[in-house]
Scaffold this active site. Structure first.
Site, PDB file in Angstrom:
ATOM      1  N   ASP A 177       1.022  -1.271  -0.008  1.00 14.12           N
ATOM      2  CA  ASP A 177       0.362   0.343   0.262  1.00 14.12           C
ATOM      3  C   ASP A 177       0.902   1.161  -0.471  1.00 14.12           C
ATOM      4  O   ASP A 177       1.356   1.618   1.063  1.00 14.12           O
ATOM      5  CB  ASP A 177      -0.948  -0.061   0.942  1.00 14.12           C
ATOM      6  CG  ASP A 177      -1.773   1.148   1.208  1.00 14.12           C
ATOM      7  OD1 ASP A 177      -1.561   2.319   0.848  1.00 14.12           O
ATOM      8  OD2 ASP A 177      -2.968   0.618   1.516  1.00 14.12           O
TER       9      ASP A 177
ATOM     10  N   ARG B 224      -8.478   8.776  15.685  1.00 17.23           N
ATOM     11  CA  ARG B 224      -8.543   7.960  15.431  1.00 17.23           C
ATOM     12  C   ARG B 224      -8.035   6.228  16.729  1.00 17.23           C
ATOM     13  O   ARG B 224      -7.264   6.683  17.252  1.00 17.23           O
ATOM     14  CB  ARG B 224      -7.465   7.506  15.041  1.00 17.23           C
ATOM     15  CG  ARG B 224      -7.145   8.612  13.456  1.00 17.23           C
ATOM     16  CD  ARG B 224      -7.537   7.551  12.614  1.00 17.23           C
ATOM     17  NE  ARG B 224      -8.606   7.196  11.853  1.00 17.23           N
ATOM     18  CZ  ARG B 224      -9.487   6.735  10.787  1.00 17.23           C
ATOM     19  NH1 ARG B 224      -9.038   6.899   9.801  1.00 17.23           N
ATOM     20  NH2 ARG B 224     -11.055   6.501  10.532  1.00 17.23           N
TER      21      ARG B 224
HETATM   22  C1  LIG Z   1      -6.110   7.046   2.469  1.00 24.06           C
HETATM   23  C2  LIG Z   1      -5.325   5.654   2.566  1.00 24.06           C
HETATM   24  C3  LIG Z   1      -6.507   4.496   1.854  1.00 24.06           C
HETATM   25  C4  LIG Z   1      -7.781   4.950   0.840  1.00 24.06           C
HETATM   26  O1  LIG Z   1      -7.859   6.067  -0.263  1.00 24.06           O
HETATM   27  P1  LIG Z   1      -8.357   6.822  -0.416  1.00 24.06           P
HETATM   28  O2  LIG Z   1      -8.091   7.899  -1.027  1.00 24.06           O
HETATM   29  O3  LIG Z   1      -9.318   7.457   0.883  1.00 24.06           O
HETATM   30  O4  LIG Z   1     -10.211   5.994  -0.822  1.00 24.06           O
HETATM   31  C5  LIG Z   1      -6.008   3.384   1.781  1.00 24.06           C
HETATM   32  N1  LIG Z   1      -4.080   3.217   2.607  1.00 24.06           N
HETATM   33  C6  LIG Z   1      -3.813   4.337   3.116  1.00 24.06           C
HETATM   34  C7  LIG Z   1      -2.428   3.203   3.774  1.00 24.06           C
HETATM   35  C8  LIG Z   1      -4.566   5.660   3.581  1.00 24.06           C
HETATM   36  O5  LIG Z   1      -3.375   5.920   3.851  1.00 24.06           O
END
Ligand SMILES: *Cc1c(COP(=O)(O)O)cnc(C)c1O
Length: 486
Positions: free
Chosen positions: A227, A393
């Site tokens: 990610d 959070r």
């Molecule tokens: C924000 C985020 C997402 C989701 O992205 P969006 O564009 O808000 O849908 C996924 N993974 C991580 C680590 C994020 O910070």
């Protein structure tokens, strides 16, 4: 040669982060009186997500889609090529992603969670497990929706508020090995690593940890998913904190990070200061498993739910992620705020990470039980006394178990995001000042309870109220200390 990042040395003074850009477009802000802020937070059900920006002074909810764009990004939007299929804009973005992430196949999506939807549908079967350093809210929801189980295998130090460990986002290798022993490799859908681990305070993992995780993935024939929503900052921390990389360019660090992942997905709302997102891979087989889902959920392969203008800005933004003066901006401001608050004895996550400054609500409001949502209460209280909007959070962002009890969050944080290049140093000093005041008056803040609680992702739309009249008491003290000053 030009200066590389925002950590410029000052004559005699303490370390002050400096803006390596000038402001050429501005937006007027309003600081409303505390009574009006009280009305606004009442109306929002003590959930900062439900506030309207007309009532907010400094919006530190998130860095998602709120980073400042560069002049190059904005001018690129003028050359956008409108087309349903085969737009030039897409090919420019594809080229940028191939160059920066080193992956050939590019699937555009409308934002990060759309990538999570597609990846989860394509690669998770009922009963699968997905080991990861830590979950992200939307990630976990998508994985569970597809019958998967999230297993968080962070190191022992990851959840410690005060720490000097440089890489709290690392995966614990022994715990990963244990998962293969316990579940067998067939049950492991993939291993997920999240750059600058969002929910534990924007904490990075090290390159060495990626290498170690990759080795185990290879041994077990498991795919590794990265990610990359906050990859630029993670790369910057690798350069700052991992000796081996002190002279490596950010570009080379990014390429090495991505080289270990079979599939990289990201939210462009974060990584490139725009909108949108994407999934990239070098495997045709993986690409083909996702392609049809993309067309079904997002749009055609050359726009994926984004406008061509966003795609152009994303192409430039991805390239700018390689520029250390750009990606160091937010971390250097965060480091400044965290250092000041820490010096004042206020519980805040250290070492400073990416994304924002994370206040430890459990530590600050130790008299508010977790069942009464200390992080939510702190978020509402800070808005009340400053007009600053942060994000809860903690347990509000968690879920209930099958018996209907709150699953108490590991940490209770109030995150104050520092979107890239948005706030100035004097605004940052105002944030520090109001947090200090609130800390000194913390005994006045009480808990919250639900008035409306949606079953899915309740933190977005749910409404709460104070359990006592603590907001009134806080306002009275504020007026005593600040008089007519807002
Ligand atoms: C924000 C985020 C997402 C989701 O992205 P969006 O564009 O808000 O849908 C996924 N993974 C991580 C680590 C994020 O910070």
């Amino acid at each position: 040669m030009t200066v590389k990042n925002n950590n410029i040395k000052f004559y005699k003074g303490e370390q002050i982060p400096i803006e390596l850009h000038k402001v050429r477009i501005v937006q007027k802000l309003f600081l409303k009186p505390i009574e009006e802020r009280k009305e606004a937070i009442d109306k929002a059900g003590y959930n900062t997500f439900l506030l309207n920006t007309k009532d907010i002074f400094l919006d530190m909810l998130t860095d998602s889609g709120t980073n400042a764009m560069s002049d190059n990004q904005i001018s690129s939007m003028l050359q956008a090529d409108d087309a349903y299929a085969g737009s030039q804009s897409f090919y420019r973005m594809e080229e940028a992603l191939r160059e920066v992430f080193g992956k050939h196949y590019v699937l555009p999506v409308h934002q990060g969670r759309a990538a999570e939807n597609i990846v989860s549908q394509a690669f998770i079967k009922k009963g699968d497990v997905i080991p990861m350093n830590y979950h992200f809210t939307t990630t976990k929801a998508h994985m569970e929706l597809n019958g998967g189980k999230v297993l968080e295998i962070f190191g022992d130090d990851a959840l410690q508020i005060k720490s000097d460990k440089p890489f709290k986002g690392n995966i614990d290798i022994n715990k990963l090995k244990d998962i293969y022993k316990k579940y067998g490799k067939e049950k492991v859908a993939f291993v997920r690593m999240e750059a600058s681990t969002n929910l534990i305070g924007g904490q990075p993992f090290s390159m060495q940890n990626m290498r170690d995780v990759k080795k185990i993935c290879v041994e077990n024939g498991t795919m590794m998913v990265l990610d990359a929503s906050l990859i630029g900052e993670n790369a910057y921390f690798i350069k700052q904190r991992e000796q081996e990389f002190k002279d490596t360019t950010i570009k080379d660090i990014l390429l090495e990070m991505c080289s270990y992942a079979d599939l990289v997905y990201f939210s462009s709302r974060k990584v490139s200061s725009t909108r949108g997102g994407g999934i990239v891979t070098n495997s045709e087989e993986l690409y083909l498993k996702m392609r049809d889902l993309l067309v079904l959920y997002e749009g055609f392969l050359t726009y994926g739910g984004m406008s061509v203008r966003e795609i152009e800005a994303m192409a430039v933004g991805i390239q700018e992620t390689c520029d250390e003066t750009i990606i160091s901006q937010s971390p250097s401001f965060i480091a400044y705020a965290v250092t000041q608050l820490d010096k004042a004895g206020i519980p805040v996550i250290t070492p400073p990470g990416a994304l924002g400054c994370h206040l430890d609500a459990k530590g600050i409001l130790s008299h508010v039980p977790q069942q009464e949502y200390p992080a939510g209460a702190l978020a509402a209280a800070l808005f009340l006394v400053s007009g600053i909007r942060g994000m809860e959070r903690g347990t509000v962002s968690s879920v209930r178990d099958e018996e209907g009890n709150d699953i108490l969050s590991d940490v209770e944080l109030l995150r104050l995001a520092f979107p890239r290049r948005v706030f100035t140093l004097s605004q940052t000093m105002y944030v520090i000042d109001r947090v200090k005041w609130l800390y000194d008056n913390r005994e006045l803040v009480g808990g919250l309870e639900w008035t409306e609680e949606p079953p899915l992702l309740r933190f977005f739309m749910g409404r709460l109220k104070p359990k006592t009249n603590w907001p009134e008491k806080l306002i009275a003290k504020f007026k005593k200390d600040f008089g007519d000053s807002l």
